[in-house]
Design an enzyme around this catalytic site. Structure first.
Site, PDB file in Angstrom:
ATOM      1  N   SER A 192      84.228  45.781 -12.347  1.00 13.52           N
ATOM      2  CA  SER A 192      84.778  46.935 -13.059  1.00 13.52           C
ATOM      3  C   SER A 192      85.037  46.568 -14.523  1.00 13.52           C
ATOM      4  CB  SER A 192      86.053  47.407 -12.345  1.00 13.52           C
ATOM      5  OG  SER A 192      86.413  48.690 -12.766  1.00 13.52           O
ATOM      6  N   ASP A 238      79.613  54.048  -5.504  1.00 13.61           N
ATOM      7  CA  ASP A 238      80.782  53.815  -6.358  1.00 13.61           C
ATOM      8  C   ASP A 238      81.367  55.167  -6.787  1.00 13.61           C
ATOM      9  OD1 ASP A 238      82.480  53.172  -8.628  1.00 13.61           O
ATOM     10  OD2 ASP A 238      81.494  51.221  -8.681  1.00 13.61           O
ATOM     11  N   HIS A 282      83.667  51.323  -5.006  1.00 12.34           N
ATOM     12  CA  HIS A 282      84.030  50.584  -6.209  1.00 12.34           C
ATOM     13  C   HIS A 282      84.729  49.248  -5.917  1.00 12.34           C
ATOM     14  CE1 HIS A 282      84.537  50.049 -10.425  1.00 12.34           C
ATOM     15  NE2 HIS A 282      85.841  49.976 -10.345  1.00 12.34           N
TER      16      HIS A 282
END
Ligand SMILES: *[C@@H]1O[C@H](CO)[C@@H](O)[C@H](O)[C@H]1NC(C)=O
Ligand SMILES: *[C@@H]1O[C@H](CO)[C@@H](O)[C@H](O)[C@H]1NC(C)=O
Ligand SMILES: *[C@@H]1O[C@H](CO)[C@@H](O)[C@H](O)[C@H]1NC(C)=O
Ligand SMILES: *[C@@H]1O[C@H](CO)[C@@H](O)[C@H](O)[C@H]1NC(C)=O
Ligand SMILES: *[C@@H]1O[C@H](CO)[C@@H](O)[C@H](O)[C@H]1NC(C)=O
Length: 527
Positions: free
Chosen positions: A189, A416, A452
């Site tokens: 991320s 995601d 994610h």
């Protein structure tokens, strides 16, 4: 050989003698362009903590850690910033390597990574980038006069990451009397974006970079993350998650077979031309109450999947969510019952909301729920024009990283729900255009069905031991052809399914046999 047990990398330089954890024994490092304000050194003995889930580690109870804690505080003269870099050096069992503890969201570095990585044998450093790790952007984005604090943004975007590498490596050298043999970046991320930033701008800092689900093209994708909220406000429709889940489930059911295996994992969500209007009126269960899918929710889902469109020429501004991604985050809705009437409204993803309000509109009080399509369009351009250079992190020219001998691995889950995996694919393709042989040092693995960064929220085989694969590449020259992936039962932790993740552009194609075993798949051309 058991293919699935990847050994923890062995120690390279066993160090046992002459470590003195005291300020007198460790020289204050030099940091060009900065002024060191303070350095504290303290021994931490028998340290215990419980860490939360990381992209590469389940929650852990860490016991009995002995480390030297060296914390440096510095500023960039004229910038009015104060940055803390904390480094933990194992008092025994150092594996000879340095690792950075990367960040996520607005957090420049996770402090929990100190205990986690030190317990794995690394010296590890974390930086706060000049703002508290757990603070929202409201606390630091704006100067007193209301202008954007571009210095703190630059610290967060790039500079503090390089400085962490300089300080962490110098302290490691000073403490053990020998430099770290190898240094690694390991992040997801924001942490993935940070890894790419280092490869692009500070190519000598790390030998190996694991940059998963990277928050690249920040100035665009973060704005695109607000698109579902804009749609809901404009349409006056706020479906609850149950209804979105029913639409997503219908899409998965409609297209699960396309990759040859009915396992609820879509290997190529783009190959699915599911029409949500076809399931309007279908019943679904919402916490025991039977409801039916509405036309408004179906139209909304279609627009969310398509992604933001430019007003004047109807060109795609950014990608939408893939069909199998959860709606829990970007089209989030909050409902409350007052006088027995239930009212729902949008509850935007905080980072998109804060980015628009603080950095793009520059007004702490701005109410985004009033935005029109035209205003959103204009904000998209402002964000890109003003910030792409600083935090976009999508320069495909990695020639210096290649020349420095660096190796990098990126993976991204195609389901995601926060960062659109298509942006990462787009970047990797740009890198290959620049350097058709980039796979010599940079490999991309698309991960079907994964959400994610976290295993616990993913209903699909999740990447395993990626850092170990990176270490084998950096230190032994073994380039990863595939990455192991496992789908574990969240409660029993038993393995439900095993897959090989294939190096892009290849995909795992079913060749027959038990669908839960990786031997039933081979890496093949894309669909
Ligand atoms: C280490 O801490 C634990 C509690 O976390 C304690 O039970 C144990 O006695 C300690 N060990 C030493 C050597 O102090
Ligand atoms: C490490 O040192 C810093 C600076 O003195 C301090 O803020 C931090 O709490 C220390 N870490 C631990 C776990 O004691
Ligand atoms: C991401 O940003 C880079 C650099 O500005 C740009 O060249 C690229 O087109 C962007 N990606 C997309 C999908 O727009
Ligand atoms: C986005 O990525 C998915 C997964 O790789 C792919 O199937 C789809 O075609 C892509 N969509 C676009 C618009 O590029
Ligand atoms: C890529 O970057 C290198 C080093 O900065 C530079 O010399 C080279 O000209 C760049 N290549 C292109 C095609 O821009």
């Amino acid at each position: 050989m058991d293919f699935w047990t990847f050994n923890t990398p062995s120690a390279i330089t066993p160090i046992t003698s002459h470590q003195i954890c005291s300020a007198a024994a460790i020289a204050v490092p030099e940091l060009p362009g900065a002024k060191i304000l303070d350095m504290t050194v303290m021994q931490i003995r028998n340290y215990s903590t419980s860490t939360g889930e990381f992209w590469d580690a389940s929650p852990l109870d860490i016991r009995g850690l002995d480390v030297c804690n060296v914390t440096v505080t510095y500023t960039h003269p004229g910038w009015d910033d104060t940055i803390h870099v904390e480094t933990w050096l194992p008092l025994s069992g150092w594996n000879g390597r340095f690792q950075a503890s990367s960040g996520g969201g607005w957090t420049t570095g996770f402090t929990q990574g100190l205990a986690l990585r030190a317990s794995q044998g690394y010296t590890v450093s974390v930086t706060d980038g000049g703002h508290a790790a757990d603070s929202g952007a409201d606390e630091w984005a704006l100067n007193e006069d209301g202008s954007v604090n571009l210095h703190l943004l630059e610290d967060f975007a790039s500079l503090a990451l390089h400085e962490l590498a300089v300080l962490g490596k110098a302290i490691t050298h000073a403490f053990y009397g020998t430099p770290a043999a190898y240094s690694y970046w390991n992040g997801c991320s924001t942490g993935g974006r940070q890894g790419l930033m280092l490869a692009q701008r500070f190519p000598d800092d790390f030998d190996g970079i694991m940059a998963a689900a990277p928050a690249i093209n920040w100035s665009m994708f973060v704005v695109a993350g607000y698109w579902p909220q804009l749609l809901m406000n404009q349409m006056g429709v706020y479906p609850e998650l149950c209804e979105f889940d029913a639409l997503r489930e219908a899409a998965i059911q409609a297209c699960d077979h396309l990759d040859g295996v009915r396992d609820r994992v879509l290997s190529a969500p783009g190959a699915c031309d599911f029409d949500p209007l076809s399931v309007v009126g279908q019943p679904y269960d919402c916490n025991g109450i039977l409801r039916t899918i509405t036309k408004e929710a179906a139209i909304l889902a279609q627009k969310i999947w398509t992604g933001p469109m430019q007003r004047d020429n109807n060109a795609r501004r950014w990608y939408g969510l893939n069909l199998d991604a959860s709606f829990w985050l970007l089209p989030r809705v909050a409902c409350a019952t007052e006088d027995r009437v239930k009212r729902c409204r949008g509850h935007p993803f905080e980072i998109s909301e804060e980015w628009l309000r603080l950095f793009v509109i520059n007004d702490q009080e701005f109410d985004l729920s009033t935005l029109s399509f035209d205003e959103f369009d204009a904000l998209f351009d402002i964000s890109k024009d003003k910030y792409d250079d600083m935090i976009g992190t999508a320069n495909p020219n990695l020639s210096q990283f290649r020349a420095a001998g660096g190796k990098m691995i990126t993976w991204h889950g195609t389901a995601d729900e926060a960062i659109f995996a298509n942006g990462t694919l787009d970047y990797y393709q740009e890198v290959l255009k620049h350097d058709p042989a980039a796979a010599d040092f940079y490999r991309y693995f698309e991960v079907p069905g994964v959400a994610h960064c976290l295993q616990s929220i993913s209903n699909a085989p999740f990447p395993q031991d990626v850092l170990a694969s990176l270490i084998a590449w950096v230190e032994e020259g073994k380039a990863p052809e595939t990455i192991n992936a496992e789908w574990k039962d969240p409660f029993t932790h038993s393995t439900l399914m095993r897959r090989k993740l294939c190096q892009w552009p290849l995909v795992a194609r079913y060749v027959g046999g038990d669908i839960t075993q990786e031997s039933s798949y081979s890496c093949d051309k894309h669909f």
